[in-house]
Design an enzyme around this catalytic site. Sequence first.
Site, PDB file in Angstrom:
ATOM      1  N   LYS A  88       1.255  -7.857  12.922  1.00 20.09           N
ATOM      2  CA  LYS A  88       0.078  -7.254  12.277  1.00 20.09           C
ATOM      3  C   LYS A  88      -1.044  -7.749  13.192  1.00 20.09           C
ATOM      4  O   LYS A  88      -1.456  -8.810  12.880  1.00 20.09           O
ATOM      5  CB  LYS A  88       0.139  -7.320  10.981  1.00 20.09           C
ATOM      6  CG  LYS A  88      -1.298  -6.292  10.564  1.00 20.09           C
ATOM      7  CD  LYS A  88      -1.368  -6.416   8.794  1.00 20.09           C
ATOM      8  CE  LYS A  88      -2.694  -5.286   8.460  1.00 20.09           C
ATOM      9  NZ  LYS A  88      -2.462  -5.178   6.970  1.00 20.09           N
TER      10      LYS A  88
ATOM     11  N   THR B 177       1.976  -4.360   4.198  1.00 14.59           N
ATOM     12  CA  THR B 177       1.783  -4.562   5.717  1.00 14.59           C
ATOM     13  C   THR B 177       1.619  -5.983   6.113  1.00 14.59           C
ATOM     14  O   THR B 177       1.667  -6.559   7.247  1.00 14.59           O
ATOM     15  CB  THR B 177       0.984  -3.525   6.415  1.00 14.59           C
ATOM     16  OG1 THR B 177      -0.207  -3.859   5.914  1.00 14.59           O
ATOM     17  CG2 THR B 177       1.339  -2.328   6.337  1.00 14.59           C
ATOM     18  N   ASP B 178       0.993  -6.801   5.330  1.00 15.05           N
ATOM     19  CA  ASP B 178       0.563  -7.877   5.666  1.00 15.05           C
ATOM     20  C   ASP B 178       1.171  -8.983   5.896  1.00 15.05           C
ATOM     21  O   ASP B 178       1.165  -9.929   7.036  1.00 15.05           O
ATOM     22  CB  ASP B 178      -0.586  -8.594   4.488  1.00 15.05           C
ATOM     23  CG  ASP B 178      -1.902  -7.934   4.202  1.00 15.05           C
ATOM     24  OD1 ASP B 178      -2.374  -7.113   4.817  1.00 15.05           O
ATOM     25  OD2 ASP B 178      -2.571  -8.143   3.221  1.00 15.05           O
TER      26      ASP B 178
ATOM     27  N   THR C 287       0.860  -1.336   0.074  1.00 19.39           N
ATOM     28  CA  THR C 287      -0.186   0.106   0.054  1.00 19.39           C
ATOM     29  C   THR C 287       0.850   1.145   0.148  1.00 19.39           C
ATOM     30  O   THR C 287       0.479   2.016  -0.684  1.00 19.39           O
ATOM     31  CB  THR C 287      -0.916   0.143   1.321  1.00 19.39           C
ATOM     32  OG1 THR C 287      -1.861  -1.278   1.380  1.00 19.39           O
ATOM     33  CG2 THR C 287      -1.817   1.105   1.143  1.00 19.39           C
TER      34      THR C 287
HETATM   35  N1  GLU Z   1      -2.107  -6.803   0.902  1.00 19.43           N
HETATM   36  C1  GLU Z   1      -1.170  -5.894   0.544  1.00 19.43           C
HETATM   37  C2  GLU Z   1       0.078  -6.170   1.145  1.00 19.43           C
HETATM   38  O1  GLU Z   1       0.425  -6.727   2.051  1.00 19.43           O
HETATM   39  C3  GLU Z   1      -1.533  -4.349   1.068  1.00 19.43           C
HETATM   40  C4  GLU Z   1      -1.671  -4.320   2.449  1.00 19.43           C
HETATM   41  C5  GLU Z   1      -0.853  -3.135   2.823  1.00 19.43           C
HETATM   42  O2  GLU Z   1       0.443  -3.021   2.279  1.00 19.43           O
HETATM   43  O3  GLU Z   1      -1.059  -2.742   3.817  1.00 19.43           O
HETATM   44  O4  GLU Z   1       1.028  -5.790   0.339  1.00 19.43           O
END
Ligand code: GLU
Length: 424
Positions: free
Chosen positions: A247, A170-171, A94
């Site tokens: 997370k 973040t995932d 993101t």
């Molecule tokens: N699912 C995606 C990832 O982990 C977007 C979530 C994010 O970056 O917060 O890359």
Amino acid sequence: MEFKQGDWIRIEKKGAVFEGQVMPSMEEYITIKMKSGYNAGFSMNSVQITLLESKEKNANRSIKGCEECKKTREKLPWPEKKLHKVAILSTGGTIASKIDYRTGAVTSQFTADDILAAIPELREIADFKGKVISSILSENMNSESWQNLAHVVVEEIHTGADGVIITHGTDTMMYTAAALSFMIETPVPIVLVGSQRSADRPSSDNSMNAICAALVAISDIAEVSVVMHGTTSDDFCEIHRGTKVRKMHSSRRDAFKSINSLPIGVVDYNTREIKTFIDYTKRGEKPLKFKPGMEPKCALVKFIPGADPAVLNFYIENGYKGLVLEGTGLGHVSTTWIPLIRKATYAKIPVVITSQCLSGRICDRVYDTGYDMIKAGAIEGEDTLPETSLVKLMWVLGQTNDFDKVVSMLREDISGEITESTQK
Ligand code: GLU
């Protein structure tokens, strides 16, 4: 006046001044995103527009596989200023995303240089050199991605980086953070940062997280850390140790929490000061060491009441080299699973026990089932998170084939994943 999407412009309207980046706009209207994160729209014929900085387009260099990975390692010269040199490596997620106005979906298309253009304050903190490692969502990563990334990080440190920032989805950020923590002993900060909300949203956390990450990258915290919002306000970021972080929320900006440890510290977004809470490795304290081996054929299996022990048999029969179990409470599985644990350890497949409670420590010496699991050869993961245990197991099996050595390394604290007494 000639300007395009992404340019930084000033708009004057009836004595009021607005500065921001040009967003996709409709004919006769212009929309800008301001530093505050808010968008503002203006009718073109009622305003005066000045171009402040034009956007430099960066080719979208998505890297897959080792051949292409090598291309990202070309040595780019550092800028000539006297600030700390920080490499900013973009992997996707993101923080590197923007709305694709064609589909309405969020896609990972921002490059590291785009991030610098979008957050000009970063340039006051350090001299940055940006590289795109990949443009993927982090659910598409695997142990090979961690290794490729680690190679680039090590190369950057070798060629003079005083700190490294990795922008990441973040995932699965905690898996990458743990993997880098085991693979690299670092003399400089290695900071992972992401954002929960994309840059086009007023509540985006991208710029505060990136600024806090930059402050950690020039600090004396020579560890792999994750730097993200500490609360839902824009007040401070927490600095989490790479092996102790998880997370814990799907959408809140303060989703990342240190588990079984205090965070290393916090960065005050307003004063830009860092306050630390626990001991950490200082800049230059350890020389750079790189041990990139990883065994991908490992699994993390969650025990649930009534689960068929044949689940474990699947992994044993299909050539898996190590297993982490997420047991209940202090670290239990049903008695029906114990013969399968024994079968795995007889076959020299290490079995590590962690807890689905996440918080707290494994102790399989209290109840019968736990005691029998230890007799069957299970290794207590102490207060290590299940995901960190899995990454550790992959890394340990990438370092040695000697089963006794594997077991003793799994029991040892290698990169802050096991604390002596569980905090928080
Ligand atoms: N699912 C995606 C990832 O982990 C977007 C979530 C994010 O970056 O917060 O890359």
